[in-house]
Scaffold this motif. Structure first.
Motif, PDB file in Angstrom:
ATOM      1  N   ILE A   1      36.723 -18.962 -10.514  1.00 26.26           N
ATOM      2  CA  ILE A   1      35.803 -18.530  -9.870  1.00 26.26           C
ATOM      3  C   ILE A   1      34.999 -17.703 -10.392  1.00 26.26           C
ATOM      4  O   ILE A   1      33.232 -18.213 -10.677  1.00 26.26           O
ATOM      5  CB  ILE A   1      35.744 -17.883  -8.483  1.00 26.26           C
ATOM      6  CG1 ILE A   1      36.649 -19.277  -7.382  1.00 26.26           C
ATOM      7  CG2 ILE A   1      34.620 -18.244  -7.338  1.00 26.26           C
ATOM      8  CD1 ILE A   1      36.943 -19.315  -6.663  1.00 26.26           C
ATOM      9  N   ALA A   2      35.027 -16.973 -10.491  1.00 23.50           N
ATOM     10  CA  ALA A   2      34.063 -15.255 -11.545  1.00 23.50           C
ATOM     11  C   ALA A   2      33.705 -15.790 -12.531  1.00 23.50           C
ATOM     12  O   ALA A   2      32.809 -15.864 -13.233  1.00 23.50           O
ATOM     13  CB  ALA A   2      35.211 -14.088 -11.644  1.00 23.50           C
ATOM     14  N   TRP A   3      34.782 -16.590 -13.690  1.00 14.29           N
ATOM     15  CA  TRP A   3      34.183 -17.276 -15.314  1.00 14.29           C
ATOM     16  C   TRP A   3      32.978 -18.246 -14.754  1.00 14.29           C
ATOM     17  O   TRP A   3      32.088 -18.126 -15.378  1.00 14.29           O
ATOM     18  CB  TRP A   3      35.465 -17.703 -15.504  1.00 14.29           C
ATOM     19  CG  TRP A   3      36.009 -16.709 -16.738  1.00 14.29           C
ATOM     20  CD1 TRP A   3      35.237 -15.017 -15.734  1.00 14.29           C
ATOM     21  CD2 TRP A   3      37.107 -16.682 -17.038  1.00 14.29           C
ATOM     22  NE1 TRP A   3      36.631 -14.217 -16.240  1.00 14.29           N
ATOM     23  CE2 TRP A   3      38.023 -15.183 -17.299  1.00 14.29           C
ATOM     24  CE3 TRP A   3      38.432 -17.101 -17.949  1.00 14.29           C
ATOM     25  CZ2 TRP A   3      39.149 -14.647 -18.004  1.00 14.29           C
ATOM     26  CZ3 TRP A   3      39.778 -17.066 -18.238  1.00 14.29           C
ATOM     27  CH2 TRP A   3      40.015 -16.034 -18.692  1.00 14.29           C
ATOM     28  N   THR A   4      33.466 -19.389 -13.801  1.00 11.71           N
ATOM     29  CA  THR A   4      32.416 -20.137 -13.226  1.00 11.71           C
ATOM     30  C   THR A   4      31.111 -19.114 -12.706  1.00 11.71           C
ATOM     31  O   THR A   4      30.209 -20.279 -12.854  1.00 11.71           O
ATOM     32  CB  THR A   4      33.508 -21.349 -12.164  1.00 11.71           C
ATOM     33  OG1 THR A   4      34.238 -22.041 -13.135  1.00 11.71           O
ATOM     34  CG2 THR A   4      31.920 -22.240 -12.615  1.00 11.71           C
ATOM     35  N   ALA A   5      31.378 -19.069 -12.242  1.00 10.54           N
ATOM     36  CA  ALA A   5      29.863 -18.095 -11.547  1.00 10.54           C
ATOM     37  C   ALA A   5      28.844 -17.338 -12.865  1.00 10.54           C
ATOM     38  O   ALA A   5      28.245 -17.413 -12.935  1.00 10.54           O
ATOM     39  CB  ALA A   5      30.594 -17.060 -10.488  1.00 10.54           C
ATOM     40  N   SER A   6      30.192 -16.737 -13.637  1.00  7.65           N
ATOM     41  CA  SER A   6      29.636 -16.299 -15.066  1.00  7.65           C
ATOM     42  C   SER A   6      28.422 -17.354 -15.364  1.00  7.65           C
ATOM     43  O   SER A   6      27.237 -16.826 -15.983  1.00  7.65           O
ATOM     44  CB  SER A   6      29.841 -15.430 -16.071  1.00  7.65           C
ATOM     45  OG  SER A   6      30.464 -14.267 -14.946  1.00  7.65           O
ATOM     46  N   ALA A   7      28.709 -18.495 -15.585  1.00  6.72           N
ATOM     47  CA  ALA A   7      27.589 -19.462 -16.594  1.00  6.72           C
ATOM     48  C   ALA A   7      27.094 -20.153 -16.303  1.00  6.72           C
ATOM     49  O   ALA A   7      26.076 -20.210 -15.947  1.00  6.72           O
ATOM     50  CB  ALA A   7      29.244 -20.198 -16.924  1.00  6.72           C
ATOM     51  N   VAL A   8      27.803 -20.138 -14.477  1.00  3.66           N
ATOM     52  CA  VAL A   8      26.678 -20.601 -13.823  1.00  3.66           C
ATOM     53  C   VAL A   8      25.312 -20.006 -13.707  1.00  3.66           C
ATOM     54  O   VAL A   8      24.039 -19.658 -13.838  1.00  3.66           O
ATOM     55  CB  VAL A   8      26.876 -21.253 -11.931  1.00  3.66           C
ATOM     56  CG1 VAL A   8      25.856 -21.352 -10.771  1.00  3.66           C
ATOM     57  CG2 VAL A   8      27.395 -22.539 -11.746  1.00  3.66           C
ATOM     58  N   ALA A   9      26.354 -18.679 -13.518  1.00  2.00           N
ATOM     59  CA  ALA A   9      25.092 -17.135 -12.992  1.00  2.00           C
ATOM     60  C   ALA A   9      23.616 -17.438 -14.436  1.00  2.00           C
ATOM     61  O   ALA A   9      22.324 -17.312 -14.877  1.00  2.00           O
ATOM     62  CB  ALA A   9      25.017 -16.043 -13.448  1.00  2.00           C
ATOM     63  N   ALA A  10      24.469 -17.491 -16.062  1.00  2.00           N
ATOM     64  CA  ALA A  10      23.881 -17.576 -16.838  1.00  2.00           C
ATOM     65  C   ALA A  10      22.665 -18.665 -17.699  1.00  2.00           C
ATOM     66  O   ALA A  10      21.847 -18.770 -17.517  1.00  2.00           O
ATOM     67  CB  ALA A  10      24.496 -17.909 -17.977  1.00  2.00           C
ATOM     68  N   TRP A  11      22.853 -20.257 -16.897  1.00  2.00           N
ATOM     69  CA  TRP A  11      22.129 -21.252 -16.456  1.00  2.00           C
ATOM     70  C   TRP A  11      21.156 -21.191 -16.124  1.00  2.00           C
ATOM     71  O   TRP A  11      20.291 -21.478 -16.420  1.00  2.00           O
ATOM     72  CB  TRP A  11      23.325 -22.183 -16.576  1.00  2.00           C
ATOM     73  CG  TRP A  11      22.208 -23.892 -16.896  1.00  2.00           C
ATOM     74  CD1 TRP A  11      20.683 -24.258 -16.749  1.00  2.00           C
ATOM     75  CD2 TRP A  11      23.036 -25.005 -15.904  1.00  2.00           C
ATOM     76  NE1 TRP A  11      20.781 -24.865 -16.921  1.00  2.00           N
ATOM     77  CE2 TRP A  11      21.210 -25.700 -15.675  1.00  2.00           C
ATOM     78  CE3 TRP A  11      23.820 -25.218 -15.007  1.00  2.00           C
ATOM     79  CZ2 TRP A  11      22.279 -26.551 -15.238  1.00  2.00           C
ATOM     80  CZ3 TRP A  11      24.123 -26.464 -14.416  1.00  2.00           C
ATOM     81  CH2 TRP A  11      23.203 -27.346 -15.133  1.00  2.00           C
ATOM     82  N   GLY A  12      21.509 -19.955 -14.999  1.00  5.14           N
ATOM     83  CA  GLY A  12      19.916 -19.611 -14.110  1.00  5.14           C
ATOM     84  C   GLY A  12      19.710 -18.851 -14.555  1.00  5.14           C
ATOM     85  O   GLY A  12      18.376 -19.016 -14.179  1.00  5.14           O
ATOM     86  N   ILE A  13      20.012 -18.295 -15.503  1.00  4.39           N
ATOM     87  CA  ILE A  13      18.727 -17.119 -15.717  1.00  4.39           C
ATOM     88  C   ILE A  13      18.324 -17.779 -16.802  1.00  4.39           C
ATOM     89  O   ILE A  13      16.824 -16.813 -17.558  1.00  4.39           O
ATOM     90  CB  ILE A  13      19.970 -15.771 -16.281  1.00  4.39           C
ATOM     91  CG1 ILE A  13      20.479 -14.768 -15.311  1.00  4.39           C
ATOM     92  CG2 ILE A  13      19.217 -14.949 -17.596  1.00  4.39           C
ATOM     93  CD1 ILE A  13      21.309 -14.098 -15.977  1.00  4.39           C
TER      94      ILE A  13
END
Length: 406
Positions: free
Chosen positions: A125-137
């Motif tokens: 979950i944390a790694w997926t969230a990091s990738a989704v965060a990078a996409w959103g940023i």
């Protein structure tokens, strides 16, 4: 700095049945930024793994069961009110109520659906969230300042001194993902989406309240613009109804308020129950007096490196906030960032954790990202290379060698 007038992803979304096309187009547009982010974080994980093996520890446990991660895993496995994990401080049966429920709830859900344990589910979950965060940023940066600046915004976020948190089972990546896409929804006139994401952000972390603040400011800005419009004078663009913004503003703080009130009911202390739980951890809001005392101690005592780095990060964050204000970004973006900075600086508690609390404040990096987008290649390589050495080296130190918890 003019914002892009045509957002190809948003244009694609306006065509009927084009959600899949929109997502693919957005992913293709963000692919270089996401590839760079993945490369940096994989390098960080590799450095951590090598050091863990060198010291006889398992990288999985170092990344997925460190400090606060154990508290989230305990809530996911046993619910609230379970004993302190590994006899950690504080040994109070109410202590785990300080940890908001979204992340442990996701861990429990994923581990019950997939054939993995809670620890692996937390990392997934944390790694997926990091990738989704990078996409959103990237989406926020590219929408406001262009694709090149959006890419550098992601790279700088991946190269923060405390960016190792982006690879751990912590909640900062989850909050950043929700916040980035909520801000993008506001920037692209999707207030109800932003409100829904703000509800989730309020269930993720205490400072998730900053996302609700951004939604409320967006509603106020839209109302002000409507009142400033004079009869007979055409509005710029087509007129937007106000009700979605105010509906979003009403629901945005529901997640945060709901959990705070639930904790109050659980403790039997009413609305003050949550704040009493925070006091177990020595956490309250004192308008920065404890932060100033911590900085003062740096000059009077021999403090460890993490204390000095925390003070440096806070000082740079204040400078970056000033530069962001001078850049005159959209008010919701500024409100979100300012609330995060105020909460980090004004709160008491564990001083070395303050840079971690600022990890979701990615708009602070906008001035630097725009500068790198305009810089010469030689300057870009020198700057990013230096940051990479600092981030990877300090990340290993924080996780494997620092005498104080993250």
């Amino acid at each position: 700095m003019a914002a892009e007038t045509v957002d190809s992803a948003a244009a694609a979304a306006q065509r009927p049945g084009s959600v899949r096309v929109h997502v693919r187009a957005a992913l293709r547009r963000a692919a270089p930024a996401l590839a760079l982010f993945a490369a940096v974080r994989c390098a960080g994980v590799l450095c951590t793994a090598l050091w863990a093996w060198r010291t006889g520890r398992h990288p999985r446990n170092l990344l997925g069961a460190t400090w606060d991660s154990n508290w989230y895993l305990g809530v996911a496995r046993y619910g609230y009110g379970s004993p302190s994990p590994h006899h950690m401080w504080p040994p109070d049966h109410l202590a785990d109520l300080a940890f908001f429920p979204l992340y442990p709830g996701l861990i429990r859900g994923v581990s019950s659906v997939l054939p993995v344990g809670a620890l692996h589910a937390g990392l997934l979950i944390a790694w997926t969230a990091s990738a989704v965060a990078a996409w959103g940023i990237f989406a926020v940066g590219a929408h406001l300042y262009g694709r090149r600046a959006g890419t550098f915004l992601v790279v700088l976020w991946a190269l923060l001194p405390h960016a190792v948190i982006e690879s751990l089972s912590y909640t900062e990546p989850l909050l950043t993902a929700l916040a980035a896409w909520a801000l993008y929804a506001l920037l692209t006139d999707r207030p109800l989406w932003a409100g829904a994401l703000a509800v989730l952000a309020g269930l993720a972390r205490p400072n998730g309240l900053a996302v609700a603040a951004a939604v409320m400011v967006a509603a106020a800005v839209q109302t002000w613009r409507r009142r400033e419009h004079r009869p007979g004078r055409p509005l710029l663009g087509r007129a937007r109804p106000l009700w979605p913004y105010w509906a979003a503003a009403l629901i945005a703080p529901v997640g945060w308020l709901g959990y705070v009130l639930w904790v109050g009911a659980r403790t039997g202390a009413g609305p003050r129950g949550y704040f009493r739980v925070q006091e177990i951890w020595g956490s309250r809001f004192d308008f920065g007096r404890d932060t100033l005392r911590s900085v003062k101690r740096l000059f009077l005592h021999n403090e460890p490196l993490v204390q000095h780095m925390a003070a440096a990060v806070l000082a740079v964050s204040i400078l970056l906030l000033v530069l962001l204000v001078l850049d005159r970004p959209p008010l919701p973006l500024l409100a979100y960032t300012a609330v995060l900075v105020v909460m980090a600086l004004g709160g008491t508690g564990y001083f070395p954790s303050k840079p971690r609390f600022l990890l979701p404040a990615f708009p602070l990096l906008v001035p630097a990202a725009v500068a790198l987008a305009r810089a010469r290649p030689r300057s870009v390589v020198l700057a990013t290379g230096s940051l990479a050495v600092l981030s990877l080296g300090y990340g290993v130190y924080l996780l494997a060698m620092a005498p104080l918890p993250l």
